[in-house]
Scaffold this motif. Sequence first.
Motif: not given
Length: 331
Positions: A24-31, A33-38, A202-204, A206-212
């Motif tokens: 979960v921590a790895g996927v959060k960081t990945k999401l 980072t990808e949002m910052l890149m976008l 979409k990534k945002n 996914d991140l909200a669902v993951l945090c919840e």
Amino acid sequence: MSFWDNIRNSVKDAAGKAGNAAKVAGVKTKLRTEMLMLDREINSRKLKFGVEMYDHVHPMTETADFYASDDTLTNNLRPPLITANREIKALLCKRGKLQEEYNTAKVTRAAAFPTKATTIEGKAKNAAKSASLAGAEAKIWTELNLADQNIMRIKHEFGLELFPIFSNLEDSQGWLPTDRDIRAIYDQARRDIDGMNKKKEKKNRDLAVLCETGYVSPEAPGGNGNPQMTSSRPDVFTGGQNKVDSLGVSGTYARPVAVGGQQESSMFSGAQSFVNQKVTQHVVSQAVSQSVSNAFGGSATTTSYTESSTNNKQTGNAPKLSNNDMMLFQY
């Protein structure tokens, strides 16, 4: 449930929770980072829009109609374009003077030494003069590059100011530029930016669902379809000629897979192997100690462990072993 089953389940729970938390921590960081890149890509696309649009529309400032027209396109384009054009014209004028100075400095340095020096003193003077001329030339070249960067910066700012104006008019009034070329430049930029915004949304989500929920869905980046592991999930063993007990100990052991055909995480497999090894060592150690005691007539209570290949009966005065313990003892 035997003592070793409790150990196995405890380790399995801990390994499952640790593995899922790390995932979960790895996927959060990945999401994130990808949002910052976008965000950076969106901003870069707006900067590119500014350069393309300015290069196309700046000649309009030389016509009288541009200042007299009262249509929506001209009214919204005129203020930022006039500001950018005024600053860029000043920089272009400065750049022209710097270019002349640079060309003059190059000619001066080339003509500074019509004849080569023949003495050590003459060579030293020429070297010092050449270094001085090269330094002056480099200074002018640096100022030229700085002027070019400032011109590009103004075009970028023009795009950052103009794009929100056009997009707001389109969203609120359904307006689009009437000029065909201007509309083509804007439409292409809008399509690119809208596509990046959809990816970011979409990534945002996914991140909200993951945090919840704290759960990595199979569709999430890095999810790989692996479900969250819990101790209540039954183990399913496939393959092998001999029956495999709940600890997975057998001469023809087959790797366990989760319900639905998904493989167990490598962390759980490693933890299970560790428990199996320790349990086997403990049971064998007890059996060897008891055999030594019996051989030397020890006063300890005689206990023997045997297993029939047909009915798996136990003999002796020891407490009754579970099926798991008997499977471990044969090793």
